[in-house]
Design a protein around this motif. Sequence first.
Motif, PDB file in Angstrom:
ATOM      1  N   SER A   5      38.347  15.177 -56.626  1.00  0.00           N
ATOM      2  CA  SER A   5      36.907  15.088 -56.390  1.00  0.00           C
ATOM      3  C   SER A   5      36.186  14.700 -57.664  1.00  0.00           C
ATOM      4  CB  SER A   5      36.379  16.435 -55.883  1.00  0.00           C
ATOM      5  OG  SER A   5      37.002  16.782 -54.672  1.00  0.00           O
ATOM      6  N   PHE A   6      36.628  15.288 -58.772  1.00  0.00           N
ATOM      7  CA  PHE A   6      36.013  14.982 -60.064  1.00  0.00           C
ATOM      8  C   PHE A   6      36.195  13.512 -60.413  1.00  0.00           C
ATOM      9  CE2 PHE A   6      36.567  14.223 -64.532  1.00  0.00           C
ATOM     10  CZ  PHE A   6      35.432  14.773 -65.078  1.00  0.00           C
ATOM     11  N   ILE A   7      37.425  13.037 -60.315  1.00  0.00           N
ATOM     12  CA  ILE A   7      37.720  11.662 -60.724  1.00  0.00           C
ATOM     13  C   ILE A   7      37.003  10.664 -59.817  1.00  0.00           C
ATOM     14  CG2 ILE A   7      39.562   9.956 -60.952  1.00  0.00           C
ATOM     15  CD1 ILE A   7      41.386  12.213 -61.826  1.00  0.00           C
ATOM     16  N   LYS A   8      37.025  10.935 -58.527  1.00  0.00           N
ATOM     17  CA  LYS A   8      36.371  10.005 -57.601  1.00  0.00           C
ATOM     18  C   LYS A   8      34.875   9.936 -57.851  1.00  0.00           C
ATOM     19  CE  LYS A   8      35.917   8.979 -52.683  1.00  0.00           C
ATOM     20  NZ  LYS A   8      36.294   9.406 -51.315  1.00  0.00           N
ATOM     21  N   ALA A   9      34.257  11.084 -58.051  1.00  0.00           N
ATOM     22  CA  ALA A   9      32.812  11.103 -58.225  1.00  0.00           C
ATOM     23  C   ALA A   9      32.371  10.414 -59.496  1.00  0.00           C
ATOM     24  CB  ALA A   9      32.306  12.540 -58.209  1.00  0.00           C
ATOM     25  N   SER A  10      33.231  10.406 -60.511  1.00  0.00           N
ATOM     26  CA  SER A  10      32.837   9.854 -61.804  1.00  0.00           C
ATOM     27  C   SER A  10      33.578   8.577 -62.147  1.00  0.00           C
ATOM     28  CB  SER A  10      33.084  10.887 -62.890  1.00  0.00           C
ATOM     29  OG  SER A  10      34.449  11.245 -62.898  1.00  0.00           O
ATOM     30  N   LEU A  11      34.132   7.933 -61.122  1.00  0.00           N
ATOM     31  CA  LEU A  11      34.882   6.690 -61.329  1.00  0.00           C
ATOM     32  C   LEU A  11      35.998   6.888 -62.329  1.00  0.00           C
ATOM     33  CD1 LEU A  11      32.097   4.007 -61.235  1.00  0.00           C
ATOM     34  CD2 LEU A  11      33.486   4.910 -59.387  1.00  0.00           C
ATOM     35  N   ALA A  12      36.729   7.966 -62.201  1.00  0.00           N
ATOM     36  CA  ALA A  12      37.937   8.301 -62.935  1.00  0.00           C
ATOM     37  C   ALA A  12      37.729   8.791 -64.344  1.00  0.00           C
ATOM     38  CB  ALA A  12      38.912   7.110 -62.964  1.00  0.00           C
ATOM     39  N   LEU A  13      36.517   8.692 -64.895  1.00  0.00           N
ATOM     40  CA  LEU A  13      36.386   9.056 -66.301  1.00  0.00           C
ATOM     41  C   LEU A  13      35.193   9.940 -66.639  1.00  0.00           C
ATOM     42  CD1 LEU A  13      37.304   5.653 -67.955  1.00  0.00           C
ATOM     43  CD2 LEU A  13      38.636   7.750 -68.003  1.00  0.00           C
ATOM     44  N   ALA A  14      34.165   9.992 -65.817  1.00  0.00           N
ATOM     45  CA  ALA A  14      32.950  10.688 -66.231  1.00  0.00           C
ATOM     46  C   ALA A  14      33.158  12.190 -66.284  1.00  0.00           C
ATOM     47  CB  ALA A  14      31.810  10.361 -65.276  1.00  0.00           C
ATOM     48  N   GLN A  78      28.680  -1.812 -59.953  1.00  0.00           N
ATOM     49  CA  GLN A  78      28.525  -3.220 -60.319  1.00  0.00           C
ATOM     50  C   GLN A  78      27.388  -3.399 -61.319  1.00  0.00           C
ATOM     51  OE1 GLN A  78      28.685  -2.014 -57.234  1.00  0.00           O
ATOM     52  NE2 GLN A  78      30.635  -2.837 -56.460  1.00  0.00           N
ATOM     53  N   ALA A  79      26.274  -2.702 -61.085  1.00  0.00           N
ATOM     54  CA  ALA A  79      25.140  -2.811 -62.004  1.00  0.00           C
ATOM     55  C   ALA A  79      25.494  -2.230 -63.364  1.00  0.00           C
ATOM     56  CB  ALA A  79      23.926  -2.096 -61.417  1.00  0.00           C
ATOM     57  N   ASP A  82      27.327  -4.575 -65.436  1.00  0.00           N
ATOM     58  CA  ASP A  82      26.531  -5.697 -65.927  1.00  0.00           C
ATOM     59  C   ASP A  82      25.869  -5.396 -67.276  1.00  0.00           C
ATOM     60  OD1 ASP A  82      27.005  -7.585 -63.975  1.00  0.00           O
ATOM     61  OD2 ASP A  82      25.365  -6.917 -62.679  1.00  0.00           O
ATOM     62  N   ILE A  83      25.798  -4.131 -67.646  1.00  0.00           N
ATOM     63  CA  ILE A  83      25.215  -3.774 -68.943  1.00  0.00           C
ATOM     64  C   ILE A  83      26.272  -3.987 -70.017  1.00  0.00           C
ATOM     65  CG2 ILE A  83      24.129  -1.975 -70.314  1.00  0.00           C
ATOM     66  CD1 ILE A  83      23.340  -0.589 -67.712  1.00  0.00           C
ATOM     67  N   GLN A  84      26.003  -4.838 -70.954  1.00  0.00           N
ATOM     68  CA  GLN A  84      26.965  -5.153 -72.010  1.00  0.00           C
ATOM     69  C   GLN A  84      26.341  -4.894 -73.381  1.00  0.00           C
ATOM     70  OE1 GLN A  84      30.190  -6.171 -71.395  1.00  0.00           O
ATOM     71  NE2 GLN A  84      29.689  -5.807 -69.238  1.00  0.00           N
ATOM     72  N   TYR A 139      21.119  -6.368 -70.669  1.00  0.00           N
ATOM     73  CA  TYR A 139      21.108  -5.749 -69.345  1.00  0.00           C
ATOM     74  C   TYR A 139      21.420  -6.720 -68.210  1.00  0.00           C
ATOM     75  CZ  TYR A 139      19.380  -1.592 -71.635  1.00  0.00           C
ATOM     76  OH  TYR A 139      19.279  -0.482 -72.458  1.00  0.00           O
ATOM     77  N   HIS A 140      21.361  -8.005 -68.487  1.00  0.00           N
ATOM     78  CA  HIS A 140      21.739  -9.031 -67.514  1.00  0.00           C
ATOM     79  C   HIS A 140      21.114  -8.732 -66.151  1.00  0.00           C
ATOM     80  CE1 HIS A 140      24.302 -10.821 -70.505  1.00  0.00           C
ATOM     81  NE2 HIS A 140      24.988  -9.688 -70.652  1.00  0.00           N
ATOM     82  N   ASN A 141      21.950  -8.628 -65.113  1.00  0.00           N
ATOM     83  CA  ASN A 141      21.453  -8.425 -63.749  1.00  0.00           C
ATOM     84  C   ASN A 141      21.573  -6.970 -63.293  1.00  0.00           C
ATOM     85  OD1 ASN A 141      20.903 -11.241 -63.365  1.00  0.00           O
ATOM     86  ND2 ASN A 141      23.103 -11.562 -63.019  1.00  0.00           N
ATOM     87  N   ALA A 142      21.587  -6.060 -64.247  1.00  0.00           N
ATOM     88  CA  ALA A 142      21.779  -4.658 -63.889  1.00  0.00           C
ATOM     89  C   ALA A 142      20.577  -4.053 -63.181  1.00  0.00           C
ATOM     90  CB  ALA A 142      22.099  -3.842 -65.147  1.00  0.00           C
ATOM     91  N   GLY A 143      19.403  -4.672 -63.317  1.00  0.00           N
ATOM     92  CA  GLY A 143      18.221  -4.142 -62.671  1.00  0.00           C
ATOM     93  C   GLY A 143      17.665  -2.903 -63.338  1.00  0.00           C
ATOM     94  N   VAL A 144      17.958  -2.712 -64.623  1.00  0.00           N
ATOM     95  CA  VAL A 144      17.467  -1.535 -65.347  1.00  0.00           C
ATOM     96  C   VAL A 144      16.022  -1.754 -65.764  1.00  0.00           C
ATOM     97  CG1 VAL A 144      17.739  -0.135 -67.433  1.00  0.00           C
ATOM     98  CG2 VAL A 144      19.763  -0.907 -66.169  1.00  0.00           C
ATOM     99  N   ASP A 145      15.190  -0.768 -65.488  1.00  0.00           N
ATOM    100  CA  ASP A 145      13.796  -0.803 -65.931  1.00  0.00           C
ATOM    101  C   ASP A 145      13.754  -0.277 -67.362  1.00  0.00           C
ATOM    102  OD1 ASP A 145      11.102  -0.645 -66.359  1.00  0.00           O
ATOM    103  OD2 ASP A 145      10.718   0.907 -64.860  1.00  0.00           O
ATOM    104  N   THR A 146      13.800  -1.190 -68.323  1.00  0.00           N
ATOM    105  CA  THR A 146      13.877  -0.772 -69.721  1.00  0.00           C
ATOM    106  C   THR A 146      12.618  -0.056 -70.192  1.00  0.00           C
ATOM    107  OG1 THR A 146      13.151  -2.975 -70.421  1.00  0.00           O
ATOM    108  CG2 THR A 146      15.530  -2.576 -70.327  1.00  0.00           C
ATOM    109  N   ALA A 147      11.531  -0.175 -69.449  1.00  0.00           N
ATOM    110  CA  ALA A 147      10.322   0.559 -69.822  1.00  0.00           C
ATOM    111  C   ALA A 147      10.557   2.066 -69.755  1.00  0.00           C
ATOM    112  CB  ALA A 147       9.164   0.158 -68.906  1.00  0.00           C
ATOM    113  N   GLN A 148      11.470   2.477 -68.862  1.00  0.00           N
ATOM    114  CA  GLN A 148      11.798   3.896 -68.760  1.00  0.00           C
ATOM    115  C   GLN A 148      12.649   4.381 -69.933  1.00  0.00           C
ATOM    116  OE1 GLN A 148      13.346   5.269 -64.978  1.00  0.00           O
ATOM    117  NE2 GLN A 148      12.306   3.633 -63.850  1.00  0.00           N
ATOM    118  N   LEU A 149      13.148   3.443 -70.729  1.00  0.00           N
ATOM    119  CA  LEU A 149      14.053   3.797 -71.824  1.00  0.00           C
ATOM    120  C   LEU A 149      13.376   3.767 -73.184  1.00  0.00           C
ATOM    121  CD1 LEU A 149      17.171   1.701 -70.723  1.00  0.00           C
ATOM    122  CD2 LEU A 149      16.404   3.936 -69.901  1.00  0.00           C
TER     123      LEU A 149
END
Length: 550
Positions: A5-14, A78-79, A82-84, A139-149
Motif C-alpha cells: 500500500s505504501f509503495i503503490k500510493a507513493s509510486l514506489a519511493l515516496a 505525468q505532470a 514534466d518538471i525538470q 515546469y514545461h507542461n506540468a500545469g504548475v501555478d508558480t504564483a503559489q510557490l
Amino acid sequence: MERRSFIKASLALAAYCGVPAMASLFVRSAQAADNIADGSASAFDFSTLKTMAANLAGQPFGGPPAELPKTLAELTPQAYNDIQYDANHSLWHDVPGRQLDVHLFHVGMGFKRRVRMYSVDPQAHMAKEIHFRPELFNYHNAGVDTAQLQGRDNLGFAGFKVNKAPELTRRDVVSFLGASYFRAVDDTYQYGLSARGLAIDTFTDQREEFPDFVAFWFDKPQPTDTTFTLYALLDSPSATGAYRFVIHCEAERVVMDIEKHIHARTAIKQLGVTPITSMFSCGTNERRTCDTIHPQIHDSDRLAMWRGNGEWVCRPLNNPQKLQFNEYLDENPKGFGLLQLDHDFDNYQDVIGWYNKRPSLWVEPVGDWGKGSVNLLEIPTTGETLDNIVCFWQPAEPIQAGQDLSFSYRLYWSGEPPVSSPLSRVKATRTGMGGFPEGWAPGEHYPATWARRFAIDFVGGEIKAAAPQGIEPVITPSRGKIDNIEILFVEPMDGYRVLFDWTPDSDSVDPVELRMFLRTRGSVLSETWLYQYFPPPPDKRKYVDDRQMS
C-alpha cells in the motif's frame, strides 16, 4: 501488506513518515550568493552531523509532513515528470571541466517530504543551504501555478540525482528520492533494485516504518573527481541517524562506502540494516505469473550470501502465493546481496523494462557485525509494477530505546558482484512436472506418482575436472522423499545439470525447504543451493490432460 500500500500510493519511493521540528538545528539567512547555495555559512563536518542526529533523537518526533501547495499536491505522475531541473542551476555548474554534477527533484505528488540541501566547502568545513525557488526548475507542461510557490523557500526538495560526464545534463548514475531510498546504475545506465538507509519493523506485528532522509550535505568535488562525499540526516518516529556516503562513480559500476550511526528513540522490534528492495515476478523456476510474452520478469533472480563460516549460498527468489519471511542466521557475514546474473536479452524479450541490463547489488560489511541474520521477505505480486522482495541484515538482539549503533559497509552496484566463489556456482534453477523419466510424459499408458522435478545448473569451479572421480549431489529436504537423481553434462553451457524429483509424504501444503551442494570424495565442489517449494493441495497433485481430440 502495508508495504505494498505504501509503495503503490507513493509510486514506489515516496515517504509518509513525519518530519522533525528542526528549526533550531539549521541556520537560515536571506543573504544571497552567486551560486545556488544562498544560505549563510555555518560550520559543518561529519562530527557536527553525528551530534545533530544524537540531539535530534532526544527530541519528540515532529509528526507527518505539512500540506503542500494545492498546485503541487494534485500533480499527476505525468505532470510531475514534466518538471525538470534547470541544468544551468546545477549544484556544481561553476566547476570547470567537472566530471559530476547534481540536479534536484521537486516536491509534489506523493513526494511530500521537504528535504533540505546544503553545499559544503570541504576545505573550510563550512556549509550553505540551498533554498527552493521556482527559477531552479523548468515546469514545461506540468500545469504548475508558480504564483503559489513564490516566497516559499521553505518548500525544500524531494531528493537529487547525480549526473556523470560526458552526459552531464542527460544521464544520471545515482538517485536519492523518497523516504531513505536510493539507487545507482552500472555502465548499462539502467536502474533496477533500490537500497534504503534503514528499515524498521518490516515483518512484525506492527506497521512498517519508513525512515526519511531529511537533509543532505554535498562536499564540493575537484574538477577531475569521479568520487564525491555526501552526508545525510535520517529521522523517523523510532530512530535518527547520521550517514556519510563516499560514492565512487566508476566507469563500469558505482561503489558506495557508507558509515552510519543510528540512535534509537524507542525500542525497535526489528531493525533492518542495509535494506535492499527489488522485484521478482517470474523466472526460470517460478512460472505462475509468466503468462506474458516475456520468458522472465525480474530485477533480481537470487539472494546470494557469503556466510561468516566461509560457505557460499544461492537462494533463488520466489513470487509466492502468500507472504513469506525467512531468516538465515549468521555471524560476521562476509557479504550478501540481491543479484541479477542473467544478462541475455533473449531470456527476457523486454524492450521496456530491459531486465537484462539491470544491476546487482552486493553488500560488503566493514568490520565485525556480530550475530544476526540475513532476512528475506517475499510478497505475492501479479506483475512487475510493485517491488515485492526485501532483504536486510538484522542484529540478533532487539534494539532498546536510547541505544546507539554504528555500521560501516560497502555497496557495489554492478552487473556482477565484486567477489565470487571459487566453487561451482548455480547458473539457473528450473522446476516442472516430475514422476516420470526425462523425455517422457505421464499419460494413459504410463501412470506416474505425482512429484515435482527440479533441475539445477552448475557452472565454473572444478566441477569438470572432478567429473571422472564422480560428482555426488547432497540433497536434504525438510520433508518428503528425493529420488530419480540424474547428473548430466550440458555442452552449450559447459556445465552440469542435476535433476531430481521431490515426492510428498503428507498432504501438507506448508513450504518445503530444499538444500543441496555437490561434492567429490568428501571435497565440496559447489556453493550451497537453497530453495523454498510450495506444494499444491492434494487434489491438485495429478497430471491434467486437457487435449480435445474431437
